[in-house]
Every structure is written in C-alpha cells, then in structure tokens.
Design an enzyme around this catalytic site. Sequence first.
Site, PDB file in Angstrom:
ATOM      1  N   LYS A 215       0.980  14.309   1.531  1.00  0.00           N
ATOM      2  CA  LYS A 215      -0.355  14.636   1.033  1.00  0.00           C
ATOM      3  C   LYS A 215      -0.520  16.143   0.814  1.00  0.00           C
ATOM      4  O   LYS A 215      -1.487  16.602   0.236  1.00  0.00           O
ATOM      5  CB  LYS A 215      -1.420  14.126   2.002  1.00  0.00           C
ATOM      6  CG  LYS A 215      -1.472  12.598   2.108  1.00  0.00           C
ATOM      7  CD  LYS A 215      -2.511  12.148   3.123  1.00  0.00           C
ATOM      8  CE  LYS A 215      -2.478  10.655   3.423  1.00  0.00           C
ATOM      9  NZ  LYS A 215      -3.121   9.822   2.375  1.00  0.00           N
TER      10      LYS A 215
ATOM     11  N   HIS B  99       0.794  -1.234   0.000  1.00  0.00           N
ATOM     12  CA  HIS B  99       0.000   0.000   0.000  1.00  0.00           C
ATOM     13  C   HIS B  99       0.820   1.275   0.000  1.00  0.00           C
ATOM     14  O   HIS B  99       0.256   2.362   0.145  1.00  0.00           O
ATOM     15  CB  HIS B  99      -0.921   0.047   1.218  1.00  0.00           C
ATOM     16  CG  HIS B  99      -2.005  -0.971   1.192  1.00  0.00           C
ATOM     17  ND1 HIS B  99      -3.248  -0.734   0.646  1.00  0.00           N
ATOM     18  CD2 HIS B  99      -2.034  -2.244   1.619  1.00  0.00           C
ATOM     19  CE1 HIS B  99      -3.991  -1.813   0.761  1.00  0.00           C
ATOM     20  NE2 HIS B  99      -3.273  -2.755   1.354  1.00  0.00           N
TER      21      HIS B  99
ATOM     22  N   THR C 170      -8.429   6.856  -2.034  1.00  0.00           N
ATOM     23  CA  THR C 170      -9.774   6.332  -2.268  1.00  0.00           C
ATOM     24  C   THR C 170     -10.823   7.410  -2.036  1.00  0.00           C
ATOM     25  O   THR C 170     -11.941   7.310  -2.546  1.00  0.00           O
ATOM     26  CB  THR C 170     -10.067   5.111  -1.360  1.00  0.00           C
ATOM     27  OG1 THR C 170      -9.574   5.387  -0.048  1.00  0.00           O
ATOM     28  CG2 THR C 170      -9.397   3.868  -1.891  1.00  0.00           C
TER      29      THR C 170
ATOM     30  N   LYS D  67     -14.610   8.717  -3.751  1.00  0.00           N
ATOM     31  CA  LYS D  67     -15.833   9.043  -3.006  1.00  0.00           C
ATOM     32  C   LYS D  67     -16.369  10.417  -3.408  1.00  0.00           C
ATOM     33  O   LYS D  67     -17.576  10.599  -3.568  1.00  0.00           O
ATOM     34  CB  LYS D  67     -15.555   9.031  -1.495  1.00  0.00           C
ATOM     35  CG  LYS D  67     -15.232   7.649  -0.977  1.00  0.00           C
ATOM     36  CD  LYS D  67     -14.628   7.649   0.426  1.00  0.00           C
ATOM     37  CE  LYS D  67     -13.910   6.327   0.665  1.00  0.00           C
ATOM     38  NZ  LYS D  67     -13.064   6.322   1.864  1.00  0.00           N
TER      39      LYS D  67
ATOM     40  N   LYS E 283      -8.295  14.102   4.906  1.00  0.00           N
ATOM     41  CA  LYS E 283      -7.501  12.866   4.883  1.00  0.00           C
ATOM     42  C   LYS E 283      -6.475  13.002   5.992  1.00  0.00           C
ATOM     43  O   LYS E 283      -6.358  14.069   6.593  1.00  0.00           O
ATOM     44  CB  LYS E 283      -6.807  12.665   3.531  1.00  0.00           C
ATOM     45  CG  LYS E 283      -6.047  13.891   3.019  1.00  0.00           C
ATOM     46  CD  LYS E 283      -5.521  13.675   1.591  1.00  0.00           C
ATOM     47  CE  LYS E 283      -6.558  13.915   0.511  1.00  0.00           C
ATOM     48  NZ  LYS E 283      -6.550  12.938  -0.560  1.00  0.00           N
ATOM     49  N   ARG E 284      -5.735  11.919   6.305  1.00  0.00           N
ATOM     50  CA  ARG E 284      -4.698  12.052   7.318  1.00  0.00           C
ATOM     51  C   ARG E 284      -3.749  13.199   6.961  1.00  0.00           C
ATOM     52  O   ARG E 284      -3.509  13.477   5.779  1.00  0.00           O
ATOM     53  CB  ARG E 284      -3.920  10.731   7.440  1.00  0.00           C
ATOM     54  CG  ARG E 284      -4.721   9.634   8.124  1.00  0.00           C
ATOM     55  CD  ARG E 284      -5.077  10.015   9.548  1.00  0.00           C
ATOM     56  NE  ARG E 284      -3.922  10.021  10.398  1.00  0.00           N
ATOM     57  CZ  ARG E 284      -3.641   9.100  11.314  1.00  0.00           C
ATOM     58  NH1 ARG E 284      -4.471   8.090  11.503  1.00  0.00           N
ATOM     59  NH2 ARG E 284      -2.566   9.172  12.043  1.00  0.00           N
TER      60      ARG E 284
HETATM   61  C1  7GP Z   1      -2.787   3.787   1.981  1.00  0.00           C
HETATM   62  C2  7GP Z   1      -2.230   4.617   0.849  1.00  0.00           C
HETATM   63  O1  7GP Z   1      -1.514   5.714   1.371  1.00  0.00           O
HETATM   64  C3  7GP Z   1      -3.390   5.105  -0.008  1.00  0.00           C
HETATM   65  O2  7GP Z   1      -2.893   5.793  -1.128  1.00  0.00           O
HETATM   66  C4  7GP Z   1      -4.230   3.926  -0.460  1.00  0.00           C
HETATM   67  O3  7GP Z   1      -5.366   4.373  -1.127  1.00  0.00           O
HETATM   68  C5  7GP Z   1      -4.652   3.098   0.736  1.00  0.00           C
HETATM   69  O4  7GP Z   1      -3.513   2.680   1.467  1.00  0.00           O
HETATM   70  C6  7GP Z   1      -5.426   1.861   0.345  1.00  0.00           C
HETATM   71  O5  7GP Z   1      -4.703   1.099  -0.553  1.00  0.00           O
HETATM   72  N1  7GP Z   1      -1.706   3.311   2.824  1.00  0.00           N
HETATM   73  C7  7GP Z   1      -1.859   3.325   4.142  1.00  0.00           C
HETATM   74  O6  7GP Z   1      -2.895   3.692   4.686  1.00  0.00           O
HETATM   75  C8  7GP Z   1      -0.723   2.863   4.924  1.00  0.00           C
HETATM   76  O7  7GP Z   1      -0.628   3.086   6.098  1.00  0.00           O
HETATM   77  C9  7GP Z   1       1.355   1.762   4.996  1.00  0.00           C
HETATM   78  O8  7GP Z   1       0.203   2.179   4.268  1.00  0.00           O
HETATM   79  C10 7GP Z   1       1.182   0.447   5.601  1.00  0.00           C
END
Ligand code: 7GP
Length: 833
Positions: A572, A373, A677, A681, A566-567
């Site tokens: 970002k 991810h 994502t 939305k 978002k976070r």
């Molecule tokens: C997130 C990504 O930052 C985001 O772009 C993506 O849409 C989402 O996963 C679902 O695939 N990644 C995380 O939240 C994260 O913490 C590190 O990844 C483990």
Amino acid sequence: VEASIPEPQREAWKRNQITSFTDKDGFEKEVVRHVETTLARSMFNCDEIAAYSATSLAFRDRLITHWNRTQQRQTYRDTKRVYYLSLEFLMGRALDNAMLNVGLKNVAQDGLAELGFRIEDVVKQEHDAALGNGGLGRLAACFLDSLATLNFPAWGYGLRYRYGIFKQEIIDGYQVEVPDYWLDFNPWEFPRHDVTVDIQFFGQVNKKTVGGKTISVWEAGEIVQAVAYDVPIPGYDTPTTNNLRLWSSKASGGEFDFQKFNSGDYESSVADQQRAETISAVLYPNDNLERGKELRLKQQYFWVAASLYDIVRRFKKSRRSWNEFPDQVAIQLNDTHPTLAIVELQRILVDVEGLEWDNAWEIVTSTFGYTNHTVLPEALEKWPVGLVQHLLPRHLQIIYDINLFFLQSVEKAFPDDRDMLRRVSIIEESQPKMVRMAFLAIVGSHKVNGVAELHSDLIKTTIFKDFVEIYGPDKFTNVTNGITPRRWLHQANPRLSELIASKCGGNDFLKDLTILNQLEKHVEDKQFRKEWAEIKYANKVRLAKHIKDTTGVVVNPASLFDVQVKRIHEYKRQQLNIFGVIHRYLSLKAMTPDQRKKQLPRVSIFGGKAAPGYWMAKQIIHLINSVGAVVNKDEDIGDLLKVIFLEDYNVSKAEMICPASDISEHISTAGTEASGTSNMKFVLNGGLIIGTCDGANIEITREIGESNIFLFGNLSEDVEDLRHAHTYGSHTIDSDLDKVFNEIEKGTFGTPHDFSAMIAAVRQHGDYYLVSDDFHSYIETHQLVDEAYRNQDEWIAKCITSVSRMGFFTSDRCINEYAEEIWNVEPLVVDRH
Ligand code: 7GP
C-alpha cells in the site's frame, strides 16, 4: 404453522402484540424504563454510558420485533436464501446506524435532549464492533447493510471473537498492541443458548456396512460446542431486519466436565473448558497475510461446520428433496477462509444423508460461489496435509477424492499437458504437502469473482489462468466492490447528506445512488458551492480538534488535508508517502522565507494498524512518527507542513476522517490492491484522490472523469518487467529519493539504523514495490495537487462533479449483481405495516 395453536391462545398473543415507539414521548418512556429496570439506575446516576445503553436497548427492542417478523416472513415464503460466510465482519458502531436506518434519529435526538443528553455524546459511548482487519471485513459489513436494505432473505455467518482487532497505541513513536475488550457490554447481540451445535475434531475414520452399503464414519476425538449469538441487521427505510449469526465456542456438556470435577480432577476440567473457549477467543490480526496456525484452521472448521449444520437444519424443515438444495440455498465464500464448507457439505450429503458422490457433488458446486480478494502470494491460504489429516481426517479423504475426480477430468481434456496436472492439483506436491484452498474453492464453486475489473482480469491471467482453460471463461466474473452510502455518507457526513438531499429531491439518493447525478446541474451554483465548502471546512475543524486532543499538535484547518488511512502494508506504500513528505520538507527548508510564504500549507495525515508480526510495517509507522516529531516543531516550517499519525484507526474514526479530507492517497503498486474501498468513501465525501492505476481507482476514473483524479505511476502491465530489471539489470535509484535517503541516514529523523531496512528494501533488495520507479511521478503529481487546490472554486467544482458521478459505487449495486449473476435470488416484497 399458525393453525397448530388454539384460537384463544392465538387471540391472546395478537391482542398483546408489541407496538414499537414512533415518537419522542414513546422513546423517552422506553429509555426511562430501561434505565430504571434493565440497568437498575435512576435520574440521579444516569451517566452518558447509561444513556447510551438505554437508548440502544430501546432501539434493540424495536429491531427485534422487526427481526422476528422478517424471519417469519422468510420462513413462510420459503424462497431461496443467501448465506454470506465471512470470518470477518467489521461492523463499527451500531446505534447511530440503527437510528438512521429506522428513521428515528430525530426522535431520539429530541428525546435525549429532554432527558439531558446530547445525542453526539451518547453515540460516542459505543465501542466499535471490530471483528475484522480491513477491507475484506468492512466489505462484508457493507454487504449486510445492502442485503437488508434491498429486502433480500440473507444471513451472515461469522465468529463471535471475544477479542476483535487489537487497539493500537503509539508509544515513543512505536505501535503497541492492547487487547480489545469489546464484549463488556454489548446490547446488540442476542445469545441463543438453545441454538447449539456440537463440533467434532480429531479422531479417526472407520468404515461401516449399513444395509449392504459401506460408509465412512468419523468417530470423534474431541467435541466443542458452538453457541449462536444473533445480531440484528436493520435495512434502511424498510422493515426488513436480517440476521448476522456469530458462533461462540464453549466446552461441550456445559461449563465443565462434572465427571472430572467430581473425581477430583478440577484443574483438567477447567483446562478443557478453556481450550474450547480458545477457539473463538481472538481474531487473527493479519491483513493480506496467512500464517498457517493450527488454531486458525480450528476456527475455520468450527465456524463452517456450525453454519452448515444450521443451514441444512433450516432446509430440512421444508421437506424438499436434496436436489432442490441449490434452489433454496446460495452460499458465498468471502475469500478462502470458509472453503472447508465445500468439503463439509459433501461430507454431510454423502456420509450422513447417504447420497451418491456425483449427485452430492453436483449439489455442492451449484450451491457455492467464491470471491477472491487478493493476488498477493503471501495471502493465498495453504494448509499442510498433515495438519488437516490430524484435525479433520475424514475431510482430508474427501479433499483427496475431490482432487482425484477433478484431475481425472483435466487429464481427459488436456491429455498432452502433463504439467497441467501438477499445476492445478488441489494438493501441492511440496515438502510438506499442502492443500491449496483457493483451488479447492474454485473446483467446488459454480462462480468465482474478483472485486474490481483489473483484479478480475488479473486473476484470470495469472493465479487462476489454468482454471480458465479448464472451465472456460464463464465461470469467472467480476463484481466491483461498493460501499453503503447510509453509513459512509448519511451517517458519517450528515450535513453533506442534507445538502445533497436538498438538491436531489430528498433522501431517495440513499436508496438509489445514481440519483446523485442530479447534483451536476448545480455545479455552477455559487451559493451551493459555498455551502459545500463550508461543510468541508467544518468537517476539517472537527478533525483538527481530534488531532489536537489526541496528539497535542495544532493544525490549521485551512491547510490542504492529505490523508492516507488503511492497514500499513508495503504494497500500500505508506513508505512512498512518507518519503514524499520528507522530500517536501527538504524543499521547504531549502527555500528563502519569501519563497516559503508562497507555499501552500499542508497536513499529512496517516493512520492504520500494522499486523503485530509485520516488522517492516512497524518500522514504517516509526518513521512517520519520527518525521512528525522533527517537522511539527520546526519553526522555519510552521503551518506549511504538519505530519500526523492518528492512533487506532478504525471504522468510527474513518467516519470522522473521510469527510475531512481534501486529498486522499490510494497509491499501491499497480496490480496489488484488488479493489480498495476507502477510495470510494473519500470521493463520496467530497474529497479528491491521488492514486495509481490500480483496483477500483481505474473504475473511479472511468466514472468521474480523468480531470477529477490525480493518477500517477507505472502501469500493472509493466510491473513484472521493472522488477526483473531491478534484479538482473543495473538498478539506479531516483535522484530525489536518494536525497531523501541520505537525509534519513544523516540522522535528521533519529537513529538512522532504525530505518536502514526500509532504505535497503529499495536500494539493495530489488525495490519490489517500485517505490523508486514511481517516486518522480508521485512528487510531480503532488505539485499538480497543490496548484489545483489554489483555485478553490475549481477544486470545489471538481469535488461536486465527482460526487455526482459516484452512483456506481454503492454496495446496493454489488448486491444486485451478485443476486442476479451468482446467487439467482430475488428480494422479498414487504408491506410496510
Ligand atoms: C482486501 C483487498 O486488499 C482490498 O483491495 C479490497 O478492497 C478488499 O479486500 C475488499 O474486497 N483484501 C483483504 O482485506 C484480505 O485480507 C486476503 O485479503 C484474504
């Protein structure tokens, strides 16, 4: 199974089969029964919380009947199951979703009204189940919804944190974290005190000879008990109700150690109990960041070992041979957090079940799939060898053996590339040595996927490049993320969903989102556009009310609502957004009153949590609030610009915010956001987006067309060169951005020192996230947004066209792709009664 039960007994059970309510009267009966018996209340003291509880219990009873039948059906058919292992499930509220998926929300609405309640108020009583940080956790939740809706035999496995993601409060413009007490009353979980697993930690490995064979035996140091809690997952418009099993930790052997207790060692017996409960106590609040804490590794093993024990126990009931395991079981690893499952299954097969190593390893690798991810280096998990050795001594040996055999095969295939071995080794030869979890996940899986096309290409050409050489390109694939239209359209935006249904031949689009394309032929329909615009306006009025109630700031719903939720993370680039807002403010201030009258009013809305230890992210929140404090009371500006920071962004707030946006921001430095994502939305809810060529923005553009999206900024292929130039060339800052910085430094937005690190990151420290490089393009593109918004008719047409082309982004499509390309599983056909 049935045959083992005597006929008369069977008859008695069948005769008394539970029938769930189907109409208003049946529903009301259930609510009253729960209020008066389960909750021990009455008509006279039934408040909204009690009404929520009773309604939830009524629906829960219904779901559990379906849940039971689904499990029986899956056991009986005995086909391959999917297990989705995720340390995060960001579920949000359950009641509204359950009512809609079961198709009885209207019944509940009428019933509650007769009993004296408004359903919207009742639904709002529920506390979000916030067992996740952000995108990764919410994706897992959308996948569960799709798996159930599509009738896949699938289980989610996670941890039952006592505390989910913290609640965010904004005090004096700063984030303050408050614990999230979400388990006070949770009708959506079923404790299974009979489903427990003893999980072992520490200890040592001894060799023993059994029947002439030497085996490794892991002797326990400490044992903690895992208790299962089951959460029913209803599919939309199907009786399939799947299971999310969450593990909770407690001291093994009951509440506390009675031996210690009786011998007078009361304190230490309580301490043992508390130590055990600590494992599932709290969700680590980091998004895209790994901090390498020992307790986190304990969480990972605890959860993975309990889940595998459960999966293996279920497999063994079918009395098949071990070689059939991958035909019955597919396990998907949601990022590297569950990677120890690979090692644990190998341990079970070799040490416990006595299989030969190679045979076991073949079974293991055929079973697992791994989803990556992120490419951010700070998020890639590595564990110190010493820590793994201490906590899981046998697992470390197995990891070393896996690595040995892997490196031997690499050496054979690439005899001339000595450096290759160092690069791909699962053990990083650093000080201290580290276990590289992503590499272990790749070696132990048969498929590895990224979450959007660009991201899947990037992992193949950067962080996992060598592995593409070793295994060939077919091991690596892409499954672009998606979202469930049930929650993110039907539930979040009921009026829009209804309007769409009226043009698409009913609600079928919620199960086949490509049907949205029928909207396109109505784009020119004046009446339709008008209704569309009215719904957007109403959603903005609702958000404006929330803003007023929570911040005291009055915003005009006729303004352009510009949203970034978002976070909070430097990649970002909320800092880019707020610098842009300051630039807008300065431009407005420089205008004459007459010029100002011609400007388009805007509300800049931010929301999101910063990881508690992420100092820079917290500075960004502070700057946003400081800018708001100045701009919002500036009488020259009035409605032309408002800056809002919404406290405690979470799933239920997202359900209110997404439908109320005109333009939303997805502006990560190109190549850093794996997918995103929320971009999906917002578009699905009839908003346009401004974004970089990153993650799923690229595929959204492909689907909806370039004229319906506002793209800006440098491309991912140029990022490396730009960064290099910042460090080694002369780095000049964009002149407009420089003015913004000067204004901050003048003290216009409070003590300049508070923001000096944010400015220095751009001016002095190489501007790693390319804020200055993209600033001009960002500002210009926002001007295009303003111009486009002035023509409301065309704007609405763009929104409708975009929605009609969003069919690709349903999580149903993702699940079908995983099922076909990675899991090799099929849905179970169900008859409806
Ligand atoms: C997130 C990504 O930052 C985001 O772009 C993506 O849409 C989402 O996963 C679902 O695939 N990644 C995380 O939240 C994260 O913490 C590190 O990844 C483990």
